[in-house]
Design a protein around this motif. Sequence first.
Motif, PDB file in Angstrom:
ATOM      1  N   SER A   1       0.837  -1.207   0.000  1.00  0.00           N
ATOM      2  CA  SER A   1       0.000   0.000   0.000  1.00  0.00           C
ATOM      3  C   SER A   1       0.869   1.252   0.000  1.00  0.00           C
ATOM      4  O   SER A   1       0.533   2.245  -0.650  1.00  0.00           O
ATOM      5  CB  SER A   1      -0.916   0.016   1.220  1.00  0.00           C
ATOM      6  OG  SER A   1      -1.756  -1.106   1.224  1.00  0.00           O
TER       7      SER A   1
ATOM      8  N   GLN B   1      -9.174  -0.973  -0.588  1.00  0.00           N
ATOM      9  CA  GLN B   1      -9.668  -2.175   0.058  1.00  0.00           C
ATOM     10  C   GLN B   1     -11.037  -1.834   0.656  1.00  0.00           C
ATOM     11  O   GLN B   1     -11.190  -0.793   1.284  1.00  0.00           O
ATOM     12  CB  GLN B   1      -8.687  -2.533   1.167  1.00  0.00           C
ATOM     13  CG  GLN B   1      -8.646  -3.965   1.535  1.00  0.00           C
ATOM     14  CD  GLN B   1      -7.480  -4.233   2.477  1.00  0.00           C
ATOM     15  OE1 GLN B   1      -6.423  -3.627   2.368  1.00  0.00           O
ATOM     16  NE2 GLN B   1      -7.679  -5.128   3.398  1.00  0.00           N
TER      17      GLN B   1
ATOM     18  N   ASP C   1      -5.929  -1.500  -4.638  1.00  0.00           N
ATOM     19  CA  ASP C   1      -5.347  -2.024  -3.399  1.00  0.00           C
ATOM     20  C   ASP C   1      -6.190  -3.195  -2.894  1.00  0.00           C
ATOM     21  O   ASP C   1      -7.278  -3.004  -2.365  1.00  0.00           O
ATOM     22  CB  ASP C   1      -5.253  -0.931  -2.338  1.00  0.00           C
ATOM     23  CG  ASP C   1      -4.274  -1.301  -1.235  1.00  0.00           C
ATOM     24  OD1 ASP C   1      -3.878  -2.475  -1.166  1.00  0.00           O
ATOM     25  OD2 ASP C   1      -3.912  -0.411  -0.440  1.00  0.00           O
ATOM     26  N   GLU C   2      -5.682  -4.382  -3.044  1.00  0.00           N
ATOM     27  CA  GLU C   2      -6.362  -5.613  -2.621  1.00  0.00           C
ATOM     28  C   GLU C   2      -7.831  -5.625  -3.019  1.00  0.00           C
ATOM     29  O   GLU C   2      -8.715  -5.605  -2.167  1.00  0.00           O
ATOM     30  CB  GLU C   2      -6.209  -5.810  -1.107  1.00  0.00           C
ATOM     31  CG  GLU C   2      -4.740  -5.754  -0.723  1.00  0.00           C
ATOM     32  CD  GLU C   2      -4.408  -6.559   0.525  1.00  0.00           C
ATOM     33  OE1 GLU C   2      -5.228  -7.379   0.945  1.00  0.00           O
ATOM     34  OE2 GLU C   2      -3.310  -6.360   1.055  1.00  0.00           O
TER      35      GLU C   2
END
Lengths: 265, 242
Positions: free
Chosen positions: B41, B85, B162-163
């Motif tokens: 991140s 996320q 991000d994820e």
Amino acid sequence: MNAPQLVGQSLRKRVNDAGFVVDLLLRTALSLGFLPRRTRFTLDMAFNAGVRALPVTMVVAAFAGAILAMQTGIELRRFGDTGVLGTITALSMCREMGPFITGVILAATVGSSMAAEIGTMKVSDEVTALEVMSVDPINYLVMPRVIALAVMCPLLTALTDFVGICGGSLVAAQNLGVSQTLFWNSAYDALASSEHFLPKEVYVGLFKALVFGTAIATVSCAAGLRANGGALGVGLAVQTAVRNSVILIIVLGFIITWFFYFLAG
Amino acid sequence: MIELNDVKKQFGDRQILAGISLSVPRGMNYVLMGPSGSGKSVTLRNIIGIVRPDSGSVRVGGMEVPTMDRDQLMALRRRMGYLFQNGALINWLSVAQNVALPLQEHSKLSSSEVDDRVQDVLRMVGMQNSAEQSPTDISGGMKLRVGLARALVTQPEYVLYDEPNAGLDPIISHQIHELIAEVRDRLGVTGLIVTHSRACAVHCGDRIGILENGRIGLEGSVAELTSSGHPLAKAFLGSGAD
Ligand SMILES: Nc1ncnc2c1ncn2[C@@H]1O[C@H](COP(=O)(O)OP(=O)(O)O)[C@@H](O)[C@H]1O
Ligand SMILES: [Mg+2]
């Protein structure tokens, strides 16, 4: 680590925290230009703050006024001077108790929820998401909350003052044998006998409330913005917000009274 | 084109990024893998200018990000989407309002143009029927899709993910992977995807990089990595990985 080092470290952290709050306040002031775009949201915030704090504030105000009248009444009775009870209750309610009670309750109800809201947004990346969208979190999140409390705190304080004096009048009549008429007349005289539009006690009190509202919102938003580490971090932010707000209310309350009554005459 | 060259970043006394270098060619999806807390991140945040590196160069479209001023950063962020996320939606705004937010704050579009754009991206992620719902009332997979719509509404050239599949079941994950691949193929978006998921890497990744000790420890296409037999490749892309 030895004791001086620990003290030094903790001092540094305090100074750092205070710097963050002051910086946030300045940047909030600089973003006041966005207020027209945030009017709806600001009004919502103010309305919510009022609704959330009103019931508790009124109950506490009534009892605080009653305690005030009782405390002073017990002493005054010894001198047979209970006629000034209305004056004393009205003035100390307006100058000290009203803003103080309102401030503490706003800190506990509204300030804590501001810290929780913003803290939750911070730990779930929503604040970062705003930055990434080039939406400034200060003018989007903080400024409307600060304005809302700066407006609501004086309004609630005016109500608190009134309800407190009512509480005092009940005790005066029930327990101290001061008639309602005498109590209200002396209260009215105290508040109306002034060359200004409002007597000094009232405007000092309302000015205090304005400062308290601003301080509570700023400190609470600052705590929220500095939250990290999930739900636990949000809990700590709420704790910090309420603690710092109460400390500030007491210290600023002292400074303002001192300024208006000792420094500026 | 996104390029990182020897980027270092330290928090306190912990060196999180220790000279990471990677480059994402135009119109490609680069998948960045690595253990939790390894600085994935942080890498994305360097690229969008929320975190500044201690040293090294971060370039987006040939422009150096760490030295940008406020206005340049705002201009960069308009060309860049970021999917967080869990979506990171603002929960007092409706789905449609969330998606409209980046447009309302900065673009000079009329409100009907904004509505059209919002409807378009919501349709693309399959959320057109939930426009008026609150983010608190929709599932994790839906939040992510709304987050993706919000990232795409400014018509960015780059998207950082991000994820995008953390905590989602395999079916929903698969839908998200298809969307990410579609964003690349249909919109020509350059993507950098942080993930733990082998399926995501296989499905959307043109190139895979695996972080180890603050830099890229292993890099290549999925086929190259799986045939390399490298322990990192086995850990993240082997049959045991999910
Ligand atoms: N702003 C920050 N301040 C201090 N430490 C940070 C900050 N951002 C990230 N870190 C630390 O850097 C490490 C890597 O974080 P991150 O990039 O979020 O990991 P991940 O690879 O799981 O995404 C973590 O240990 C985190 O605690
Ligand atoms: Mg991460």
